[in-house]
Design an enzyme around this catalytic site. Structure first.
Site, short mmCIF file in Angstrom:
data_model
loop_
_atom_site.label_atom_id
_atom_site.label_comp_id
_atom_site.label_asym_id
_atom_site.label_seq_id
_atom_site.Cartn_x
_atom_site.Cartn_y
_atom_site.Cartn_z
N ASP A 55 0.84 -1.21 0.00
CA ASP A 55 0.00 0.00 0.00
C ASP A 55 0.88 1.26 0.00
O ASP A 55 0.36 2.38 -0.03
CB ASP A 55 -1.02 -0.02 1.15
CG ASP A 55 -0.39 -0.08 2.52
OD1 ASP A 55 0.85 -0.15 2.61
OD2 ASP A 55 -1.15 -0.07 3.52
N SER A 56 2.20 1.06 -0.03
CA SER A 56 3.11 2.19 -0.31
C SER A 56 2.76 2.82 -1.66
O SER A 56 3.18 3.94 -1.95
CB SER A 56 4.56 1.70 -0.35
OG SER A 56 4.69 0.57 -1.19
N ASP A 94 -0.96 -6.23 -0.05
CA ASP A 94 -1.30 -5.65 1.26
C ASP A 94 -2.80 -5.54 1.49
O ASP A 94 -3.54 -5.12 0.59
CB ASP A 94 -0.74 -4.22 1.33
CG ASP A 94 0.65 -4.18 1.91
OD1 ASP A 94 1.17 -5.23 2.33
OD2 ASP A 94 1.22 -3.07 1.93
N LYS A 123 -0.73 -9.48 3.06
CA LYS A 123 0.06 -8.92 4.17
C LYS A 123 -0.82 -8.05 5.05
O LYS A 123 -1.66 -7.29 4.55
CB LYS A 123 1.25 -8.11 3.63
CG LYS A 123 2.12 -7.53 4.75
CD LYS A 123 3.52 -7.15 4.30
CE LYS A 123 3.61 -5.88 3.50
NZ LYS A 123 3.13 -4.68 4.21
N GLU A 125 -0.81 -5.68 8.82
CA GLU A 125 0.07 -4.99 9.76
C GLU A 125 -0.37 -5.18 11.21
O GLU A 125 -1.55 -5.08 11.53
CB GLU A 125 0.11 -3.48 9.45
CG GLU A 125 0.73 -3.17 8.11
CD GLU A 125 0.93 -1.67 7.88
OE1 GLU A 125 0.78 -0.86 8.82
OE2 GLU A 125 1.24 -1.32 6.72
N GLU A 193 9.97 -4.09 9.81
CA GLU A 193 10.38 -2.79 9.25
C GLU A 193 10.86 -1.83 10.33
O GLU A 193 10.24 -1.72 11.41
CB GLU A 193 9.17 -2.17 8.52
CG GLU A 193 9.47 -0.79 7.94
CD GLU A 193 8.42 -0.28 6.98
OE1 GLU A 193 7.45 -1.02 6.68
OE2 GLU A 193 8.58 0.86 6.51
O1 KIV Z 1 3.63 -1.08 1.47
C1 KIV Z 1 4.78 -1.49 1.31
O2 KIV Z 1 5.44 -1.32 0.29
C2 KIV Z 1 5.37 -2.23 2.41
C3 KIV Z 1 6.86 -2.40 2.40
C4 KIV Z 1 7.49 -1.15 2.86
C5 KIV Z 1 7.29 -3.56 3.22
O3 KIV Z 1 4.69 -2.64 3.31
#
Ligand code: KIV
Length: 276
Positions: A55-56, A94, A123, A125, A193
């Protein structure tokens, strides 16, 4: 123009069990973000093990100041685009902000990211009670889960910024406990992270599942970076934990290959990319 299915070197598909085998055999895992089919193909051609639709994308693609505005629809859209560029690389996507607020939403997000998006793993968090329940609910339904601990970007407001976590002893001990908890809940992979080198080493030794570091030092089982950071095209200052692999090279392909080599050899991350 994008050419569908250009030829890439044949290799065995990366799977959840093969990641576990890599940890057991001490072979470092190379993970990198991608948000579209063209970059996904670059990862595939370079033999990257795991592609992450993070989600970056809210920051590096959409231009937001955090990952919080990203929606599930955005994630499904980008995950499906990346899936079209991959063949052997394992695809992780994510769960966006608040998609994990209860089990029903987490399952819906998991089902869409895997079913519509083509991800092999999702993924999520944190390690709060409702996250552990969500990990369990996804895992028992055969949706593999990558946990994410330490500097979890969706908690940016709680942390007061993108700050290194686990610097004090009690906070470090807590993150080790969280790592054991997400593993017990059923996670198959863990992204760690923004923590000091020593905590990266402790967490990696404490759990059976592979630990992928980003700003977590050289002792993790693998490394992940945001592709815009490692190509030096993120606006503003490059994060300390990243490295511009395009500098001195003449193509994106060469930069990604150099990153993969540096992770596998242990040359990256160096002390200058780590926190003590
Ligand atoms: O959203 C993302 O790209 C991430 C990475 C920084 C691990 O979670």
């Amino acid at each position: 123009m994008y050419v569908q299915n250009p030829s890439v070197p044949e290799r065995k598909p990366v799977t959840v069990p093969s990641l576990q085998a890599m940890k057991s055999q001490g072979r470092r895992i190379v993970m990198l973000t991608a948000y579209d089919a063209s970059f996904a193909w670059q990862l595939e051609a370079a033999g990257v093990d795991v592609a992450l639709v993070g989600d970056s994308l809210g920051m590096v693609v959409q231009g937001h100041r955090s990952t919080l505005p990203v929606t599930l629809d955005h994630m499904v859209y980008h995950t499906a685009a990346v899936a079209r560029g991959l063949s052997a690389t394992l695809l992780v996507a994510d769960l966006p902000f608040m998609a994990d607020r209860d089990i029903a939403h987490a399952l819906e997000a998991g089902a869409r990211l895997v079913g519509e998006g083509g991800a092999a793993m999702v993924k999520i968090e944190g390690a709060a009670a409702h996250i552990l329940e969500a990990i369990d609910a996804l895992a028992v339904r055969a949706i593999p889960v990558c946990a994410h601990l330490g500097l979890t970007p969706q908690s940016v407001h709680k942390f007061g910024g993108f700050r290194i976590q686990g610097r004090e002893q009690a906070a470090a001990d807590h993150i080790v406990d969280e790592a054991l908890a997400v593993q017990a809940a059923g996670a198959d992979l863990l992204v760690l992270e923004g923590v000091p080198v020593e905590l990266g080493r402790r967490v990696t030794a404490a759990v059976r599942i592979p630990v992928i570091g980003i700003g977590a030092g050289p002792h993790c089982d693998g490394q992940v970076l945001v592709i815009h950071d490692m190509l030096g095209i993120t606006p503003g200052k490059r994060p300390k934990f990243s490295k511009d692999f395009l500098a001195g090279r003449d193509s994106v392909a060469a930069a990604i290959a150099a990153y993969a080599d540096a992770v596998r050899s242990g040359a990256f991350p160096a002390a200058e990319h780590s926190f003590t």
